[in-house]
Design an enzyme around this catalytic site. Structure first.
Site, short mmCIF file in Angstrom:
data_model
loop_
_atom_site.label_atom_id
_atom_site.label_comp_id
_atom_site.label_asym_id
_atom_site.label_seq_id
_atom_site.Cartn_x
_atom_site.Cartn_y
_atom_site.Cartn_z
N GLY A 202 -2.18 -18.94 -84.90
CA GLY A 202 -1.97 -19.94 -85.84
C GLY A 202 -2.48 -21.41 -85.39
N ASP B 160 7.21 -11.97 -82.62
CA ASP B 160 7.61 -12.50 -81.19
C ASP B 160 7.18 -11.43 -80.32
N ARG C 107 7.28 -10.87 -77.27
CA ARG C 107 8.39 -10.48 -76.35
C ARG C 107 9.13 -8.97 -76.88
N TYR D 33 -6.06 -20.40 -62.55
CA TYR D 33 -5.18 -20.29 -61.47
C TYR D 33 -4.40 -19.21 -61.51
N ARG E 153 2.72 -30.30 -73.31
CA ARG E 153 3.50 -29.67 -72.40
C ARG E 153 3.14 -29.96 -71.08
N PRO F 93 -10.08 -26.72 -68.86
CA PRO F 93 -9.28 -27.51 -70.06
C PRO F 93 -10.21 -27.66 -71.21
N ARG G 18 5.50 -16.70 -83.60
CA ARG G 18 6.87 -16.68 -84.08
C ARG G 18 7.15 -17.62 -85.50
N GLY H 43 -4.17 -24.07 -82.12
CA GLY H 43 -5.07 -24.19 -80.99
C GLY H 43 -6.11 -23.29 -80.89
C1 HXC Z 1 12.45 -27.48 -67.65
C2 HXC Z 1 12.65 -26.25 -69.69
C3 HXC Z 1 11.76 -27.15 -70.22
C4 HXC Z 1 11.28 -28.22 -69.20
C5 HXC Z 1 12.26 -25.54 -71.60
N1 HXC Z 1 13.04 -25.23 -70.45
N2 HXC Z 1 11.47 -26.75 -71.40
N3 HXC Z 1 12.82 -26.37 -68.33
N4 HXC Z 1 11.48 -28.31 -68.07
N5 HXC Z 1 10.14 -28.84 -69.75
C6 HXC Z 1 13.96 -24.36 -70.26
C7 HXC Z 1 15.08 -24.39 -71.22
O1 HXC Z 1 16.13 -25.44 -70.82
C8 HXC Z 1 15.67 -23.18 -71.21
O2 HXC Z 1 16.44 -22.85 -70.04
C9 HXC Z 1 14.52 -22.14 -71.21
O3 HXC Z 1 13.37 -22.88 -70.51
C10 HXC Z 1 13.92 -21.64 -72.48
O4 HXC Z 1 13.60 -22.91 -73.12
P1 HXC Z 1 13.81 -22.71 -74.78
O5 HXC Z 1 13.51 -24.07 -75.31
O6 HXC Z 1 15.07 -22.18 -75.35
O7 HXC Z 1 12.48 -21.69 -75.22
P2 HXC Z 1 11.91 -21.60 -76.56
O8 HXC Z 1 12.28 -22.06 -77.59
O9 HXC Z 1 11.56 -19.72 -76.39
O10 HXC Z 1 10.48 -22.13 -76.17
C11 HXC Z 1 9.57 -21.67 -75.24
C12 HXC Z 1 8.75 -22.85 -74.42
C13 HXC Z 1 8.09 -23.76 -75.43
C14 HXC Z 1 7.75 -22.11 -73.57
C15 HXC Z 1 9.63 -23.59 -73.65
O11 HXC Z 1 7.55 -24.88 -75.01
C16 HXC Z 1 7.18 -23.13 -76.51
O12 HXC Z 1 7.55 -22.50 -77.24
N6 HXC Z 1 5.69 -22.91 -76.15
C17 HXC Z 1 4.81 -22.22 -76.94
C18 HXC Z 1 3.55 -22.92 -76.87
C19 HXC Z 1 3.07 -23.23 -75.46
O13 HXC Z 1 3.76 -23.41 -74.41
N7 HXC Z 1 1.67 -23.61 -75.56
C20 HXC Z 1 0.93 -24.10 -74.37
C21 HXC Z 1 0.09 -23.17 -73.75
S1 HXC Z 1 -0.84 -23.80 -72.42
P3 HXC Z 1 18.04 -22.99 -70.08
O14 HXC Z 1 18.43 -22.44 -68.71
O15 HXC Z 1 18.26 -24.47 -70.09
O16 HXC Z 1 18.51 -22.28 -71.15
C22 HXC Z 1 -1.40 -22.89 -71.40
C23 HXC Z 1 -2.58 -23.57 -70.74
C24 HXC Z 1 -2.64 -23.44 -69.23
O17 HXC Z 1 -0.99 -21.85 -71.10
C25 HXC Z 1 -3.99 -23.87 -68.54
C26 HXC Z 1 -4.25 -25.38 -69.04
C27 HXC Z 1 -5.34 -25.85 -68.28
P1 NAP Z 2 -1.01 -23.41 -78.23
O1 NAP Z 2 -1.98 -23.98 -79.57
O2 NAP Z 2 0.33 -23.87 -77.64
O3 NAP Z 2 -0.81 -21.74 -78.69
C1 NAP Z 2 0.01 -20.90 -77.97
C2 NAP Z 2 0.41 -20.14 -79.18
O4 NAP Z 2 1.24 -18.97 -78.71
C3 NAP Z 2 1.05 -20.52 -80.24
O5 NAP Z 2 0.51 -20.63 -81.38
C4 NAP Z 2 2.33 -20.14 -80.30
O6 NAP Z 2 2.93 -19.81 -81.62
C5 NAP Z 2 2.26 -18.64 -79.73
N1 NAP Z 2 3.58 -18.14 -79.10
C6 NAP Z 2 4.35 -18.76 -78.21
N2 NAP Z 2 5.41 -17.92 -77.79
C7 NAP Z 2 4.96 -16.88 -78.61
C8 NAP Z 2 5.78 -15.60 -78.71
N3 NAP Z 2 7.05 -15.26 -78.23
N4 NAP Z 2 5.25 -14.78 -79.35
C9 NAP Z 2 4.32 -14.96 -80.45
N5 NAP Z 2 3.52 -16.04 -80.26
C10 NAP Z 2 4.11 -17.10 -79.34
O7 NAP Z 2 -2.04 -23.35 -76.74
P2 NAP Z 2 -3.50 -23.02 -76.50
O8 NAP Z 2 -4.06 -24.15 -75.77
O9 NAP Z 2 -4.07 -22.99 -77.79
O10 NAP Z 2 -3.24 -21.69 -75.79
C11 NAP Z 2 -3.88 -20.47 -76.17
C12 NAP Z 2 -3.97 -19.66 -75.02
O11 NAP Z 2 -5.18 -20.29 -74.17
C13 NAP Z 2 -3.06 -19.67 -74.03
O12 NAP Z 2 -3.14 -17.95 -73.59
C14 NAP Z 2 -3.36 -20.65 -72.77
O13 NAP Z 2 -2.51 -19.85 -71.77
C15 NAP Z 2 -4.70 -20.39 -72.75
N6 NAP Z 2 -5.34 -21.32 -72.03
C16 NAP Z 2 -5.59 -22.75 -72.87
C17 NAP Z 2 -6.03 -23.51 -72.28
C18 NAP Z 2 -6.26 -25.02 -72.75
O14 NAP Z 2 -6.87 -25.79 -71.85
N7 NAP Z 2 -5.85 -25.13 -73.85
C19 NAP Z 2 -6.60 -23.36 -70.71
C20 NAP Z 2 -6.63 -22.31 -70.21
C21 NAP Z 2 -5.88 -21.32 -70.85
P3 NAP Z 2 4.56 -20.09 -82.11
O15 NAP Z 2 5.25 -21.19 -81.32
O16 NAP Z 2 4.52 -20.13 -83.52
O17 NAP Z 2 5.16 -18.62 -81.57
#
Ligand code: HXC
Ligand code: NAP
Length: 293
Positions: free
Chosen positions: A24, A73, A75, A156, A208, A199, A47, A26
């Protein structure tokens, strides 16, 4: 600019149905758009159903393709099985899975609670193996071949990285799964591959990983030898190729698409990049004279 254009032939994915987790937003959304342009049906899941439905409407209008939005989800194995059942009910078959959903945030590891570590590993590793297992079991039981699983990891996954340790652990696990099943499931006609992007700016990742003033202070592009971020279409081109039948002999591979970023930090003398031409003249003189002493 060829790298901003779609690469594969029109209809390259016609008749295919793919599941894209995290489709949905990115990069998942960008890859889904291109799969649709090439004729595939796409099931997007995550989700947040409202976000998925909005994306589905937008992409259907833009491409004329068919998108099914399914709340899931990754998970939760029961939800993954339901996503598969919904896919089969709507499209009758599924040909490929793109493990793209992820969770991540930047943090010193000692500041993480055990729950914070769990949440990242569960989304990335458990989510990827849940989906792969459910799809693999289905294809094997139905004796269907010519199927493919593609996972988005990061560079990484093999170098490791400070400050994103749960993500590094989880992506390394996804890569290990990819290489293991590439061998084990080849006999069933299932291919397993991965992409390691550098990136590629998205809101989800940037908010984040480089929030606020970090964005200027730690400009990720500066460590890319090609001095630019990736364009979404470049990743979509590679993903479409790896999902398609054109890559039929690719199995167990991880393809890096990062402008040379990870090697920048690896080469012993890469830090000599700033040396000017005049300085190289001096260096040459010094080195030559050392040889004659
Ligand atoms: C420390 C944190 C935190 C933070 C959350 N937590 N954010 N701890 N620093 N910034 C802790 C919370 O306090 C909690 O622990 C636990 O993590 C779970 O947090 P929730 O908010 O309840 O989780 P949830 O609502 O399920 O959200 C999951 C999430 C959120 C991962 C924290 O960011 C999310 O929904 N992300 C999905 C999309 C995403 O992350 N996209 C980026 C992918 S980028 P406690 O103990 O307090 O309960 C990527 C790129 C890689 O992978 C490479 C780039 C070059
Ligand atoms: P993003 O937009 O945040 O995408 C992450 C997606 O995962 C969101 O759509 C989110 O949707 C979904 N998601 C998170 N938790 C989930 C769960 N429990 N169940 C189902 N869906 C879930 O970030 P992005 O940058 O496009 O990342 C996409 C992929 O590229 C990831 O695997 C990331 O590690 C990888 N990646 C990105 C970069 C970069 O530079 N952007 C670099 C290297 C690798 P909901 O919140 O609705 O669940």
């Amino acid at each position: 600019m060829k790298h901003l254009e779609g690469m594969l032939k029109a209809d390259a994915l016609k008749g295919k149905t793919y599941i894209v987790t995290g489709g949905g937003t990115g990069l998942g959304k960008s890859m889904t758009r291109y799969f649709l342009e090439l004729g595939a049906n796409v099931v997007i899941s995550s989700r947040k159903l409202d976000v998925l439905q909005k994306t589905a409407e937008e992409l259907e209008a833009e491409t004329g393709g068919k998108v099914l939005a399914v709340q899931c989800d990754v998970r939760n194995y029961a939800e993954v099985e339901k996503m598969l059942a919904d896919t089969l009910a709507r499209f009758g078959q599924v040909d490929g899975l793109l493990n793209n959903a992820a969770g991540n945030f930047i943090s010193p590891t000692e500041r993480l609670s055990n729950k914070a570590f769990d949440v990242i590993v569960d989304i990335v590793l458990k989510g990827s193996y849940n989906c792969t297992l459910a799809l693999g079991k289905h294809w094997i039981a139905a004796k269907q071949t010519n199927k493919t699983v593609l996972s988005i990891v990061t560079t990484y996954a093999w170098t490791g990285s400070a400050y994103v340790v749960p993500s590094a652990c989880a992506k390394a696990g996804v890569l290990a799964m990819t290489r293991s099943l590439a061998v084990e499931w080849a006999k069933y006609g299932i291919r397993m591959n991965a992409i390691a992007p550098g990136p590629f700016p998205t809101k989800g990742a940037w908010d984040r990983l480089v929030p606020g003033e970090f964005r200027e202070r730690f400009d990720l592009v500066k460590q890319v030898p090609l001095r630019r971020a990736g364009e979404h279409q470049e990743l979509a081109n590679l993903a479409a190729y790896l999902m398609s039948d054109y890559s039929a002999y690719m199995n167990g591979e991880v393809v890096t698409i990062d402008g040379g970023e990870w090697l920048q930090g690896a080469g012993e003398f890469n830090l000599f990049e700033d040396v000017t031409s005049e300085q190289w003249d001096m260096v040459e003189k010094m080195v030559r004279s050392a040889k004659s002493e």
